[in-house]
Design a protein around this motif. Structure first.
Motif, PDB file in Angstrom:
ATOM      1  N   ALA A 132       3.157  10.051  -9.799  1.00 45.33           N
ATOM      2  CA  ALA A 132       2.673  10.508 -11.420  1.00 45.33           C
ATOM      3  C   ALA A 132       2.114  11.318 -11.069  1.00 45.33           C
ATOM      4  O   ALA A 132       1.781  12.238 -11.457  1.00 45.33           O
ATOM      5  CB  ALA A 132       1.281   9.360 -11.039  1.00 45.33           C
ATOM      6  N   VAL A 133       1.448  11.937 -10.074  1.00 45.87           N
ATOM      7  CA  VAL A 133       0.437  13.291  -9.739  1.00 45.87           C
ATOM      8  C   VAL A 133       2.315  14.177  -9.786  1.00 45.87           C
ATOM      9  O   VAL A 133       1.758  16.081 -10.436  1.00 45.87           O
ATOM     10  CB  VAL A 133      -0.080  13.290  -8.527  1.00 45.87           C
ATOM     11  CG1 VAL A 133      -0.293  15.463  -7.993  1.00 45.87           C
ATOM     12  CG2 VAL A 133      -0.675  12.787  -8.059  1.00 45.87           C
ATOM     13  N   THR A 134       3.227  14.487  -8.931  1.00 49.88           N
ATOM     14  CA  THR A 134       4.069  15.185  -9.658  1.00 49.88           C
ATOM     15  C   THR A 134       4.647  15.100 -10.869  1.00 49.88           C
ATOM     16  O   THR A 134       5.403  16.466 -10.986  1.00 49.88           O
ATOM     17  CB  THR A 134       5.158  14.869  -8.352  1.00 49.88           C
ATOM     18  OG1 THR A 134       4.483  14.762  -7.557  1.00 49.88           O
ATOM     19  CG2 THR A 134       6.203  15.528  -8.487  1.00 49.88           C
ATOM     20  N   ALA A 135       4.457  14.109 -11.738  1.00 49.81           N
ATOM     21  CA  ALA A 135       4.576  13.777 -12.987  1.00 49.81           C
ATOM     22  C   ALA A 135       4.422  14.867 -13.756  1.00 49.81           C
ATOM     23  O   ALA A 135       4.560  15.829 -15.013  1.00 49.81           O
ATOM     24  CB  ALA A 135       5.094  12.466 -13.532  1.00 49.81           C
ATOM     25  N   TYR A 136       2.936  15.093 -13.638  1.00 49.95           N
ATOM     26  CA  TYR A 136       1.829  15.657 -14.110  1.00 49.95           C
ATOM     27  C   TYR A 136       2.006  17.152 -14.246  1.00 49.95           C
ATOM     28  O   TYR A 136       1.682  18.171 -14.983  1.00 49.95           O
ATOM     29  CB  TYR A 136       0.605  15.254 -12.890  1.00 49.95           C
ATOM     30  CG  TYR A 136      -0.995  15.499 -14.703  1.00 49.95           C
ATOM     31  CD1 TYR A 136      -0.921  15.507 -15.756  1.00 49.95           C
ATOM     32  CD2 TYR A 136      -1.538  16.885 -13.590  1.00 49.95           C
ATOM     33  CE1 TYR A 136      -2.016  16.176 -16.016  1.00 49.95           C
ATOM     34  CE2 TYR A 136      -2.721  17.701 -14.849  1.00 49.95           C
ATOM     35  CZ  TYR A 136      -2.927  17.613 -15.454  1.00 49.95           C
ATOM     36  OH  TYR A 136      -3.944  18.104 -15.856  1.00 49.95           O
ATOM     37  N   ALA A 152       0.616  -0.768   0.291  1.00 52.41           N
ATOM     38  CA  ALA A 152      -0.012   0.244   0.302  1.00 52.41           C
ATOM     39  C   ALA A 152       0.787   1.545  -0.013  1.00 52.41           C
ATOM     40  O   ALA A 152       0.341   2.144  -0.254  1.00 52.41           O
ATOM     41  CB  ALA A 152      -1.470   0.133   0.898  1.00 52.41           C
ATOM     42  N   VAL A 153       1.761   1.252   0.808  1.00 54.43           N
ATOM     43  CA  VAL A 153       2.962   1.865   0.938  1.00 54.43           C
ATOM     44  C   VAL A 153       3.787   2.287   0.048  1.00 54.43           C
ATOM     45  O   VAL A 153       3.658   3.836  -1.027  1.00 54.43           O
ATOM     46  CB  VAL A 153       4.182   2.415   1.470  1.00 54.43           C
ATOM     47  CG1 VAL A 153       4.795   3.100   2.193  1.00 54.43           C
ATOM     48  CG2 VAL A 153       3.344   2.298   3.425  1.00 54.43           C
ATOM     49  N   SER A 154       3.893   1.615  -0.849  1.00 56.04           N
ATOM     50  CA  SER A 154       4.325   1.468  -2.695  1.00 56.04           C
ATOM     51  C   SER A 154       3.455   2.349  -3.307  1.00 56.04           C
ATOM     52  O   SER A 154       3.859   2.893  -4.213  1.00 56.04           O
ATOM     53  CB  SER A 154       4.982   0.227  -2.814  1.00 56.04           C
ATOM     54  OG  SER A 154       6.098  -0.181  -1.958  1.00 56.04           O
ATOM     55  N   ALA A 155       2.455   1.451  -3.387  1.00 60.39           N
ATOM     56  CA  ALA A 155       0.664   2.224  -4.613  1.00 60.39           C
ATOM     57  C   ALA A 155       0.714   3.431  -4.420  1.00 60.39           C
ATOM     58  O   ALA A 155       0.698   4.302  -5.046  1.00 60.39           O
ATOM     59  CB  ALA A 155      -0.020   1.238  -4.354  1.00 60.39           C
ATOM     60  N   ALA A 156       1.184   4.446  -2.823  1.00 57.41           N
ATOM     61  CA  ALA A 156       0.774   5.363  -2.697  1.00 57.41           C
ATOM     62  C   ALA A 156       1.550   6.316  -2.954  1.00 57.41           C
ATOM     63  O   ALA A 156       1.360   7.402  -3.873  1.00 57.41           O
ATOM     64  CB  ALA A 156      -0.290   5.923  -1.210  1.00 57.41           C
ATOM     65  N   GLY A 157       3.643   5.869  -2.834  1.00 53.49           N
ATOM     66  CA  GLY A 157       4.073   6.505  -2.646  1.00 53.49           C
ATOM     67  C   GLY A 157       3.804   6.940  -4.871  1.00 53.49           C
ATOM     68  O   GLY A 157       4.562   7.253  -4.792  1.00 53.49           O
ATOM     69  N   LEU A 158       3.819   5.669  -5.371  1.00 50.15           N
ATOM     70  CA  LEU A 158       3.625   5.438  -6.973  1.00 50.15           C
ATOM     71  C   LEU A 158       2.539   6.695  -7.383  1.00 50.15           C
ATOM     72  O   LEU A 158       3.065   7.695  -8.505  1.00 50.15           O
ATOM     73  CB  LEU A 158       3.701   4.686  -7.244  1.00 50.15           C
ATOM     74  CG  LEU A 158       4.531   3.432  -7.630  1.00 50.15           C
ATOM     75  CD1 LEU A 158       4.599   1.611  -7.991  1.00 50.15           C
ATOM     76  CD2 LEU A 158       5.903   3.792  -8.494  1.00 50.15           C
ATOM     77  N   GLY A 159       1.537   6.954  -6.957  1.00 50.88           N
ATOM     78  CA  GLY A 159       0.496   7.841  -7.104  1.00 50.88           C
ATOM     79  C   GLY A 159       0.700   8.922  -6.895  1.00 50.88           C
ATOM     80  O   GLY A 159       0.629  10.171  -7.782  1.00 50.88           O
ATOM     81  N   ARG A 173       7.471  17.754 -12.643  1.00 53.53           N
ATOM     82  CA  ARG A 173       8.195  18.302 -11.406  1.00 53.53           C
ATOM     83  C   ARG A 173       8.753  16.956 -11.517  1.00 53.53           C
ATOM     84  O   ARG A 173       9.150  15.961 -10.733  1.00 53.53           O
ATOM     85  CB  ARG A 173       7.861  19.061 -10.496  1.00 53.53           C
ATOM     86  CG  ARG A 173       7.616  19.876 -10.250  1.00 53.53           C
ATOM     87  CD  ARG A 173       7.002  20.002  -9.146  1.00 53.53           C
ATOM     88  NE  ARG A 173       8.317  20.688  -8.243  1.00 53.53           N
ATOM     89  CZ  ARG A 173       7.930  19.994  -7.071  1.00 53.53           C
ATOM     90  NH1 ARG A 173       6.821  20.353  -5.779  1.00 53.53           N
ATOM     91  NH2 ARG A 173       9.454  20.209  -6.254  1.00 53.53           N
ATOM     92  N   PHE A 174       9.916  16.775 -12.370  1.00 52.57           N
ATOM     93  CA  PHE A 174      10.235  15.760 -13.340  1.00 52.57           C
ATOM     94  C   PHE A 174      11.183  14.654 -12.480  1.00 52.57           C
ATOM     95  O   PHE A 174      11.142  13.207 -12.219  1.00 52.57           O
ATOM     96  CB  PHE A 174       9.940  14.834 -14.953  1.00 52.57           C
ATOM     97  CG  PHE A 174       9.400  14.738 -16.417  1.00 52.57           C
ATOM     98  CD1 PHE A 174       8.391  14.626 -15.756  1.00 52.57           C
ATOM     99  CD2 PHE A 174       9.212  16.125 -16.323  1.00 52.57           C
ATOM    100  CE1 PHE A 174       7.669  14.768 -16.844  1.00 52.57           C
ATOM    101  CE2 PHE A 174       8.364  16.696 -17.361  1.00 52.57           C
ATOM    102  CZ  PHE A 174       7.067  15.813 -17.488  1.00 52.57           C
ATOM    103  N   LEU A 175      12.055  15.538 -12.278  1.00 51.33           N
ATOM    104  CA  LEU A 175      13.186  14.949 -11.085  1.00 51.33           C
ATOM    105  C   LEU A 175      12.703  14.716  -9.954  1.00 51.33           C
ATOM    106  O   LEU A 175      12.947  13.432  -9.502  1.00 51.33           O
ATOM    107  CB  LEU A 175      14.344  16.060 -11.449  1.00 51.33           C
ATOM    108  CG  LEU A 175      15.528  15.753 -10.382  1.00 51.33           C
ATOM    109  CD1 LEU A 175      16.393  14.181 -10.701  1.00 51.33           C
ATOM    110  CD2 LEU A 175      16.341  16.686 -10.089  1.00 51.33           C
ATOM    111  N   THR A 176      12.144  15.606  -9.339  1.00 48.78           N
ATOM    112  CA  THR A 176      11.061  15.549  -8.211  1.00 48.78           C
ATOM    113  C   THR A 176      10.107  13.983  -8.103  1.00 48.78           C
ATOM    114  O   THR A 176      10.446  13.009  -7.855  1.00 48.78           O
ATOM    115  CB  THR A 176      10.243  16.729  -7.443  1.00 48.78           C
ATOM    116  OG1 THR A 176      11.568  17.315  -7.455  1.00 48.78           O
ATOM    117  CG2 THR A 176       9.795  16.071  -6.234  1.00 48.78           C
ATOM    118  N   ALA A 177       9.477  13.932  -9.417  1.00 47.57           N
ATOM    119  CA  ALA A 177       8.514  12.269  -9.409  1.00 47.57           C
ATOM    120  C   ALA A 177       9.521  11.415  -9.533  1.00 47.57           C
ATOM    121  O   ALA A 177       9.251  10.082  -8.513  1.00 47.57           O
ATOM    122  CB  ALA A 177       7.890  12.612 -10.948  1.00 47.57           C
ATOM    123  N   ALA A 178      10.620  11.594 -10.360  1.00 45.58           N
ATOM    124  CA  ALA A 178      11.374  10.277  -9.929  1.00 45.58           C
ATOM    125  C   ALA A 178      11.611   9.271  -8.727  1.00 45.58           C
ATOM    126  O   ALA A 178      11.833   9.255  -8.267  1.00 45.58           O
ATOM    127  CB  ALA A 178      12.436  10.634 -11.075  1.00 45.58           C
TER     128      ALA A 178
END
Length: 136
Positions: A19-23, A9-16, A26-31
């Motif tokens: 994704a919002v950050t990449a949208y 669940a923590v991993s799924a929330a982090g990936l979500g 802010r690609f570096l922060t999203a990565a």
């Protein structure tokens, strides 16, 4: 079982969040967020989480950690006492013998009030030559 579910669940929330950050472009922060969010699921997949859960609820494992802690405290205490005393007994004895052997006579430390040695005249002539060279 619960630990694996929580890590997933923590991993799924982090990936979500990544994704919002990449949208937001802010690609570096999203990565970076994606990398951090993949760590818990990676630990589950390697079995580290299961090992930690087994260790956390095992009295034998906690007793082993206590024994390791006592060993570490004893080791550090003996090192501190050894440093305070100045090393092992053999090292202290060798240092005392070397200090007595290489001791300087008390007269050697007294200042000389007589005339300067011949080397002193050479030193001043060198200094005078340097000053004359620079026009001083």
């Amino acid at each position: 079982m619960i630990a694996e579910t929580v890590c997933s669940a923590v991993s799924a929330a982090g990936l979500g969040i990544a994704a919002v950050t990449a949208y937001r472009r802010r690609f570096l922060t999203a990565a970076r967020i994606a990398a951090y969010s993949l760590v818990p699921i990676g630990l589950v997949m390697t079995g580290v989480v299961e090992w930690l859960a087994d260790t956390a609820f095992s009295p034998v494992a906690w007793a082993g950690f206590a024994v390791l802690g006592v060993a570490w405290v004893l080791f550090m205490t003996t090192r501190a006492v050894e440093r305070r005393r100045g090393g092992t007994r053999k090292e202290r004895k060798a240092a005392r013998a070397a200090a007595q052997r290489d001791a300087v006579a008390p007269e050697a430390s007294a200042p000389s009030l007589g005339q300067a040695s011949r080397g002193g005249d050479d030193d001043f002539s060198d200094i005078e030559a340097i000053l004359k060279k620079h026009g001083i």
